[in-house]
Design an enzyme around this catalytic site. Structure first.
Site, PDB file in Angstrom:
ATOM      1  N   ASP A 119      11.877 -11.419   7.898  1.00 45.97           N
ATOM      2  CA  ASP A 119      11.514 -10.134   8.498  1.00 45.97           C
ATOM      3  C   ASP A 119      10.107  -9.801   8.010  1.00 45.97           C
ATOM      4  OD1 ASP A 119      11.111  -7.514   9.276  1.00 45.97           O
ATOM      5  OD2 ASP A 119      13.147  -6.857   8.803  1.00 45.97           O
ATOM      6  N   ARG A 144       7.352   6.684  -1.708  1.00 46.37           N
ATOM      7  CA  ARG A 144       6.501   5.599  -1.221  1.00 46.37           C
ATOM      8  C   ARG A 144       5.154   6.129  -0.746  1.00 46.37           C
ATOM      9  NH1 ARG A 144       9.430   1.823   3.103  1.00 46.37           N
ATOM     10  NH2 ARG A 144       9.082   3.714   4.328  1.00 46.37           N
TER      11      ARG A 144
END
Length: 405
Positions: free
Chosen positions: A191, A365
């Protein structure tokens, strides 16, 4: 490290002019490029043309050009950004659907155990679990790639991994993992969602066989933009796709009674593609090609280093710690700061005009996107975070996360 130094880096930034190619509002400090990239100005022009001229004027006649758009943009992305050969990448469906198609095709051809990362993105884990149940095989979670070789045996058919971890930004060594899998007789399905358009990837040189990814992060293809899939050329006709759609049919418009898949990457297509979404992907891909992924990566490393340096300086021994790898060679394009108050911190930052995101259980994040993020924006965002922490303004926000984080 002071703001003047960051400003001097902006002044000498070889990618600095690319910011003007995006729709940017100066009242927002945007550090969430690994969730959704900004809107390229060229995309506005592209969509306007496709809507008014091709859909509005050309109507159904425009399908002459539209029908191969996924393959054309797939070739552009594959050959110029992902290190694939022509005819090995195509835009189609979503990342999740593409992962299902490729993993199922492998399991149907060679049943066996699936190994997956226990910390991978939820959809990937859920799909692997469902596919294992569907094919009556076992799936084996791993906690760290370091244990991969020790848990592989001749029962393993497929390994599903993200090149960049969605929480911590950990970057895997694709060459090493592929070589390990080959020795064990297994295939790897990668991925590339958090890598495409940011990390130099050379699928051919790395011996990669299968990959999927999205186009709405660092490729700036827009919300819900189509995903892409990669199948190495020599493997394409070995697999039979699990979803048999008319876009994969040989002589498509003959409308034949039985499924007869076309040769090549086209056999992994399914149904009529969303043309407006396909049209929106192309300008973002072209911007990445123009800037050069190597140059994008160089700036990304500097942006992330600035985050970690300021975090070490301002939060040493405090409520925030760096959760991402320190070594840039082992880190993707975002930095996660760990705190038990990460959710409330993200909301306090949003209230101050700083867009980051939260990933459970405790990660904040920060993802600067090199094509449009300035060094001073990173400095200002971190300064705002310091203010939120020092003044405890995050305590004014609910402790329970909302549905969208």
């Amino acid at each position: 490290m002071d703001r003047e130094t960051a400003a001097s880096w902006d002044a000498g930034d070889p990618l600095g002019e690319f910011r003007n190619r995006f729709v940017c509002h100066d009242d927002v400090l945007y550090l969430d490029g690994n969730s959704l990239g900004r809107l390229p100005r060229a995309t506005v022009r592209q969509l306007t043309r496709v809507v008014t001229e091709e859909w509005g004027r050309g109507l159904v006649r425009s399908w002459v050009d539209w029908i191969d758009w996924g393959a054309r943009t797939g070739d552009l992305l594959g050959t110029r950004i992902l290190g694939a050969r022509p005819g090995e990448v195509v835009l189609s469906d979503s990342t999740s659907v593409n992962l299902y198609k490729l993993a199922s095709a492998v399991l149907a051809a060679t049943p066996g155990t699936i190994i997956y990362d226990a910390a991978d993105f939820p959809t990937n884990r859920y799909l692997v679990q469902g596919i294992a149940e569907q094919y009556g095989v076992s799936c084996r979670p791993m906690s760290d790639v370091a244990e991969l070789e020790s848990i592989m045996d001749d029962s393993v058919a497929l390994i599903v991994l993200s090149l960049v971890d969605f929480r911590t930004g950990r970057l895997l060594d694709m060459n090493a993992v592929n070589a390990m899998a080959r020795r064990a007789g297994a295939r790897v399905l990668w991925d590339l969602s958090h890598a495409a358009g940011l990390i130099p990837v050379d699928l051919a040189a790395a011996g990669a066989e299968l990959a999927v990814g999205c186009t709405y992060k660092y490729l700036n293809g827009g919300p819900g933009a189509p995903g892409f899939l990669y199948v190495r050329g020599d493997l394409q006709d070995r697999f039979r796709p699990p979803i048999q759609g008319w876009y994969a049919q040989r002589n498509q418009f003959d409308m034949g009674p039985l499924f007869d898949p076309v040769a090549g990457i086209g056999r992994y297509l399914v149904g009529t593609p969303p043309i407006l979404s396909l049209a929106a992907v192309e300008p973002g891909v072209e911007l990445c090609i123009e800037a050069g992924v190597e140059e994008i990566r160089r700036k990304s490393v500097r942006l992330c280093r600035l985050i970690t340096d300021l975090a070490d300086d301002w939060f040493a021994g405090g409520p925030l710690t760096v959760a991402s790898p320190r070594d840039a060679a082992c880190r993707g394009g975002h930095v996660s700061l760990r705190s038990r108050e990460a959710w409330r911190l993200s909301q306090a930052l949003a209230g101050a005009g700083v867009v980051v995101d939260f990933r459970p259980p405790d990660c904040l994040r920060l993802a600067p996107s090199p094509l449009y993020t300035r060094f001073t924006e990173v400095w200002d965002a971190m300064s705002c975070l310091k203010d939120v922490v020092d003044r405890h303004t995050y305590e004014n926000y609910p402790a329970t996360p909302a549905r969208v984080t």
